[in-house]
Design a protein around this motif. Structure first.
Motif, short mmCIF file in Angstrom:
data_model
loop_
_atom_site.label_atom_id
_atom_site.label_comp_id
_atom_site.label_asym_id
_atom_site.label_seq_id
_atom_site.Cartn_x
_atom_site.Cartn_y
_atom_site.Cartn_z
N ILE A 108 0.84 -1.20 0.00
CA ILE A 108 0.00 0.00 0.00
C ILE A 108 0.87 1.24 0.00
CG2 ILE A 108 -1.78 1.26 1.27
CD1 ILE A 108 -2.70 -1.37 2.44
N PRO A 109 0.82 2.03 -1.07
CA PRO A 109 1.58 3.29 -1.09
C PRO A 109 0.99 4.28 -0.10
CG PRO A 109 0.12 3.14 -2.99
CD PRO A 109 0.04 1.82 -2.30
N LEU A 110 1.84 5.10 0.47
CA LEU A 110 1.40 6.04 1.49
C LEU A 110 1.44 7.48 0.98
CD1 LEU A 110 3.39 4.55 4.52
CD2 LEU A 110 0.97 4.21 3.97
N SER A 111 0.54 8.29 1.53
CA SER A 111 0.53 9.71 1.18
C SER A 111 1.76 10.40 1.77
CB SER A 111 -0.73 10.38 1.75
OG SER A 111 -0.70 10.37 3.17
N GLN A 112 2.06 11.57 1.25
CA GLN A 112 3.22 12.31 1.74
C GLN A 112 3.08 12.64 3.22
OE1 GLN A 112 4.07 15.88 -0.47
NE2 GLN A 112 5.61 16.60 0.98
N GLU A 113 1.85 12.99 3.66
CA GLU A 113 1.62 13.31 5.06
C GLU A 113 1.90 12.10 5.95
OE1 GLU A 113 -0.88 15.98 2.54
OE2 GLU A 113 -0.48 13.82 2.63
N THR A 114 1.47 10.92 5.50
CA THR A 114 1.68 9.71 6.29
C THR A 114 3.16 9.35 6.35
OG1 THR A 114 -0.49 8.94 5.55
CG2 THR A 114 0.93 7.33 6.62
N ARG A 115 3.84 9.46 5.22
CA ARG A 115 5.29 9.17 5.21
C ARG A 115 6.03 10.12 6.14
NH1 ARG A 115 4.47 9.13 -0.41
NH2 ARG A 115 5.77 11.01 -0.62
N GLN A 116 5.65 11.39 6.13
CA GLN A 116 6.32 12.36 6.97
C GLN A 116 6.12 12.04 8.45
OE1 GLN A 116 8.23 15.09 5.68
NE2 GLN A 116 8.94 14.89 7.80
N MET A 117 4.90 11.66 8.82
CA MET A 117 4.64 11.31 10.22
C MET A 117 5.44 10.08 10.63
SD MET A 117 0.55 12.04 10.87
CE MET A 117 0.73 11.65 12.63
N LEU A 118 5.54 9.11 9.75
CA LEU A 118 6.31 7.91 10.04
C LEU A 118 7.80 8.24 10.18
CD1 LEU A 118 4.53 5.35 7.70
CD2 LEU A 118 4.76 5.12 10.17
N ASP A 119 8.30 9.04 9.28
CA ASP A 119 9.72 9.39 9.31
C ASP A 119 10.07 10.22 10.54
OD1 ASP A 119 10.02 8.05 6.92
OD2 ASP A 119 9.90 9.86 5.67
N ASP A 120 9.10 10.97 11.05
CA ASP A 120 9.35 11.80 12.24
C ASP A 120 9.16 11.03 13.54
OD1 ASP A 120 9.87 13.94 10.60
OD2 ASP A 120 7.88 14.84 10.81
N THR A 121 8.67 9.79 13.45
CA THR A 121 8.39 8.99 14.65
C THR A 121 9.66 8.29 15.13
OG1 THR A 121 6.09 8.59 13.98
CG2 THR A 121 7.05 7.07 15.58
N ILE A 128 5.31 -0.12 15.05
CA ILE A 128 5.17 1.29 14.69
C ILE A 128 4.31 2.03 15.71
CG2 ILE A 128 4.21 2.87 12.97
CD1 ILE A 128 5.10 0.91 10.81
N ILE A 129 3.18 1.44 16.09
CA ILE A 129 2.25 2.07 17.02
C ILE A 129 2.54 1.56 18.43
CG2 ILE A 129 -0.16 2.54 17.56
CD1 ILE A 129 0.73 3.60 14.83
N VAL A 130 3.01 2.46 19.28
CA VAL A 130 3.43 2.10 20.63
C VAL A 130 2.65 2.93 21.65
CG1 VAL A 130 5.37 2.00 22.25
CG2 VAL A 130 5.73 1.45 19.83
#
Length: 204
Positions: A108-121, A128-130
């Motif tokens: 599943i490709p991710l939106s830019q907003e989602t990628r940014q949130m993941l990269d900043d986590t 991923i979810i803690v």
């Protein structure tokens, strides 16, 4: 059997009381999140909050990230909570849905907003979810649900929207933007002829 005996043997009733009985299928939920409501929940989750009693509730970035992933991908809650960092690469997620859909693996490709949130986590776990309160993954869906409900309240969301409705919203948004059924099922994991899609995919 008792009613049949009374009808056939004793002849004390004329018709079987269950003759006209039928189970009605409940209508599916049709709640769709607006972009504004999603943004408010994410913003609320990233802020601390003070209760009337003066107690401070710390931010819940895990709720913000889970909400963004659900809104972007249509993944079910259980699949989102099970995500590991090893599944995130090349701007997308590789997922084998836990629900029985033939064990189909999805990318599943991710939106830019989602990628940014993941990269900043910060990567403090293989997951991923803690849960910020335990520094462990959410192993109990009720604990996550309670935390999500509290954040939704912080955000001032008045409609009875659920986390699962984010999945409905994501698939509906795809359909409204002109995605084909084949493109939609590539995200949802359903079979192409699944009647469930009629619940998720609404005309714009």
């Amino acid at each position: 059997r008792l009613f049949s005996y009374a009808l056939k043997e004793l002849e004390i009733i004329e018709t079987h009381p269950m003759y006209d009985f039928s189970m009605q299928t409940p209508e599916g939920r049709e709640f769709v999140w607006t972009q504004w409501e999603v943004d408010r929940v994410i913003e609320a989750a990233l802020m601390s909050h003070k209760s009337r009693q003066g107690n401070i509730s710390p931010p819940r970035p895990s709720i913000a990230l889970a909400t963004q992933i659900a809104f972007s991908t249509s993944l079910p809650q259980q699949d989102i909570l099970a995500l590991t960092w090893g599944q995130y690469s090349d701007g997308g997620l590789t997922v084998t849905q836990k629900k029985k859909r033939g064990g189909k693996e999805l990318w599943i490709p991710l939106s830019q907003e989602t990628r940014q949130m993941l990269d900043d986590t910060e990567r403090t776990s293989t997951h991923i979810i803690v849960n910020e309160q335990t520094d462990q993954p959410y192993t109990n869906k009720n604990i996550f649900g309670k935390a999500f409900g509290k954040v939704r309240k912080w955000a001032g969301i008045e409609r009875p929207l659920t986390f699962h409705d984010l999945r409905t919203t994501a698939l509906t948004n795809m359909g409204n933007k002109g995605a084909t059924m084949a493109e939609i099922v590539s995200f949802s994991g359903h079979k192409l002829n699944s009647p469930v899609l009629e619940t998720y995919v609404k005309p714009g």
